[in-house]
Design a protein around this motif. Structure first.
Motif, mmCIF file in Angstrom:
data_model
loop_
_atom_site.group_PDB
_atom_site.id
_atom_site.type_symbol
_atom_site.label_atom_id
_atom_site.label_comp_id
_atom_site.label_asym_id
_atom_site.label_seq_id
_atom_site.Cartn_x
_atom_site.Cartn_y
_atom_site.Cartn_z
ATOM 1 N N ALA A 1 62.824 16.357 48.038
ATOM 2 C CA ALA A 1 62.798 15.966 46.868
ATOM 3 C C ALA A 1 63.386 14.499 46.826
ATOM 4 O O ALA A 1 62.546 14.149 45.802
ATOM 5 C CB ALA A 1 62.493 17.284 45.962
ATOM 6 N N LEU A 2 64.719 14.373 47.052
ATOM 7 C CA LEU A 2 65.686 13.130 46.325
ATOM 8 C C LEU A 2 64.778 12.114 47.084
ATOM 9 O O LEU A 2 64.733 11.045 46.215
ATOM 10 C CB LEU A 2 67.082 13.373 46.915
ATOM 11 C CG LEU A 2 67.156 14.412 46.016
ATOM 12 C CD1 LEU A 2 69.182 14.747 46.908
ATOM 13 C CD2 LEU A 2 67.541 14.273 44.926
ATOM 14 N N GLU A 3 64.538 12.196 48.536
ATOM 15 C CA GLU A 3 63.594 11.190 48.703
ATOM 16 C C GLU A 3 62.441 10.189 48.192
ATOM 17 O O GLU A 3 62.513 8.947 48.020
ATOM 18 C CB GLU A 3 63.700 10.916 50.033
ATOM 19 C CG GLU A 3 63.416 9.688 51.017
ATOM 20 C CD GLU A 3 62.449 10.400 52.218
ATOM 21 O OE1 GLU A 3 61.526 9.436 53.283
ATOM 22 O OE2 GLU A 3 63.350 10.512 52.742
ATOM 23 N N CYS A 4 62.060 11.460 47.659
ATOM 24 C CA CYS A 4 60.379 11.244 46.932
ATOM 25 C C CYS A 4 60.666 11.056 45.463
ATOM 26 O O CYS A 4 59.787 10.930 44.586
ATOM 27 C CB CYS A 4 59.557 12.138 47.267
ATOM 28 S SG CYS A 4 59.478 12.180 48.342
ATOM 29 N N GLY A 5 62.075 10.586 44.910
ATOM 30 C CA GLY A 5 62.370 10.216 43.575
ATOM 31 C C GLY A 5 62.777 11.198 42.811
ATOM 32 O O GLY A 5 63.214 11.482 41.490
ATOM 33 N N TYR A 6 62.863 12.786 43.057
ATOM 34 C CA TYR A 6 63.135 13.654 41.829
ATOM 35 C C TYR A 6 64.140 14.462 41.798
ATOM 36 O O TYR A 6 64.924 14.234 42.802
ATOM 37 C CB TYR A 6 62.037 15.519 42.579
ATOM 38 C CG TYR A 6 60.986 14.556 41.869
ATOM 39 C CD1 TYR A 6 59.828 15.111 40.486
ATOM 40 C CD2 TYR A 6 60.223 14.043 43.603
ATOM 41 C CE1 TYR A 6 58.892 14.846 40.988
ATOM 42 C CE2 TYR A 6 58.244 14.041 43.232
ATOM 43 C CZ TYR A 6 57.854 14.054 41.709
ATOM 44 O OH TYR A 6 56.663 14.143 41.394
#
Length: 351
Positions: A297-302
């Protein structure tokens, strides 16, 4: 001395879609629903009702995918709405070992004969019709692997490459041989073959007549769109990537950028969809199985896994955990476990 063979691929995935276990009356609707992940299809009433067949033998190796298809006469359509919805940006190279395909909008021809090739640009509208019975092989290549080798990368949608060209005949044989013997190659050999096919395909396309009156009129917007999509791919995971920074970096007005991506639901929606497709690819990658959903999620901008899960469910109608458990997005007939629909997911995560 004992002869030692090279190890075979450790990451090659294979699937087999078949309707043989279904009653004849259900087959066409199941096929239509499944293949709608890339094309809208239709067939006459007799074909739909009488012993309709559709078999797909598919494999995927990293960013390379092939499908061998056997089916009946039907029409194939890829609309602007489908392009905007799924965001697929691949080239589809087709060859036919039995039967034929035709298109009134074809470039360099209108009927594909044995030994020839047909290229479809999945970022552009496509309409074609197949013959009564056909066997075909489809090679899917992400645009980024090919476009830098092409003089006019956006002028070849529905490009018919003639079997009279010896380079085309060689490429036909190369693609067909690779598909039939893929299980015999190791990962390094498959990568080498992929590069060889890309270079041969580029040579064939660059020697074809590229520009037409239609593509000339559309060239400006198409080239801008390709440039922007490439920029988005290269900067997808940057936290600074926004519509505003993209317009500034690319030297475009914001109104021009918004106009080009209006059909995709806007720039921000397009970026969200790209990041969710990247997440889907990570969730289905065996080498990423130890990564937490929060990390993805963090890698994908969340900022939170809860926000990521909500967005993922809204797009794919399932959670990231469902995908990790082996469920396949886009397969709406989930009640029939007899049908292998993994190829749908592969098409949407090819990048």
């Amino acid at each position: 001395m004992t002869h030692q063979t090279s190890p075979k691929s450790t990451i090659l995935e294979r699937s087999r879609f078949s309707l043989n276990e279904l009653p004849s009356a259900q087959r066409f609707e199941v096929w239509k629903d499944s293949i709608n992940c890339i094309y809208s299809v239709d067939a006459d009433r007799r074909t739909r009702r009488e012993d309709f067949v559709a078999d797909l033998d598919s494999w995927r190796h990293r960013d390379l995918m092939m499908v061998e298809a056997r089916s009946c006469a039907q029409s194939f359509l890829r609309t602007s709405q489908m392009i905007a919805s799924d965001g697929m940006d691949h080239y589809n190279v087709q060859l036919y070992t039995d039967g034929a395909v035709k298109s009134d909008a074809g470039l360099g021809g209108d009927v594909l004969k044995r030994g020839g090739l047909l290229l479809l640009d999945l970022a552009q509208r496509t309409e074609a019709q197949s013959s009564e019975q056909f066997n075909s092989v489809h090679l899917f290549l992400p645009r980024r692997l090919v476009e830098d080798h092409l003089t006019n990368p956006d002028d070849h949608n529905l490009r018919f490459l003639s079997e009279r060209d010896p380079m085309v005949r060689m490429l036909f044989s190369q693609i067909l041989s690779m598909h039939r013997h893929i299980h015999e190659f190791n990962d390094t050999q498959i990568s080498v073959l992929q590069k060889t096919i890309v270079m041969m395909l580029s040579t064939c396309l660059n020697s074809a007549k590229g520009e037409t009156n239609t593509t000339r009129a559309l060239r400006q917007d198409i080239e801008k769109g390709v440039m922007i999509r490439r920029y988005f791919r290269e900067n997808l995971l940057s936290q600074e990537l926004t519509a505003e920074t993209a317009a500034d970096d690319l030297g475009l007005s914001r109104s021009s950028l918004y106009r080009l991506f209006k059909k995709h639901g806007g720039v921000n929606q397009y970026l969200r969809d790209m990041r969710l497709r990247h997440a889907l690819k990570l969730l289905t990658d065996p080498t990423e199985c130890r990564r937490s959903i929060y990390d993805i999620a963090l890698e994908c901008g969340y900022e939170t896994d809860a926000g990521f899960i909500r967005a993922f469910r809204a797009k794919y109608d399932m959670t990231p955990g469902d995908v990790r458990a082996g469920h396949v997005p886009h397969a709406r007939h989930r009640d029939d476990e007899r049908i292998d629909k993994r190829y749908e997911n592969w098409l949407h995560t090819l990048a």
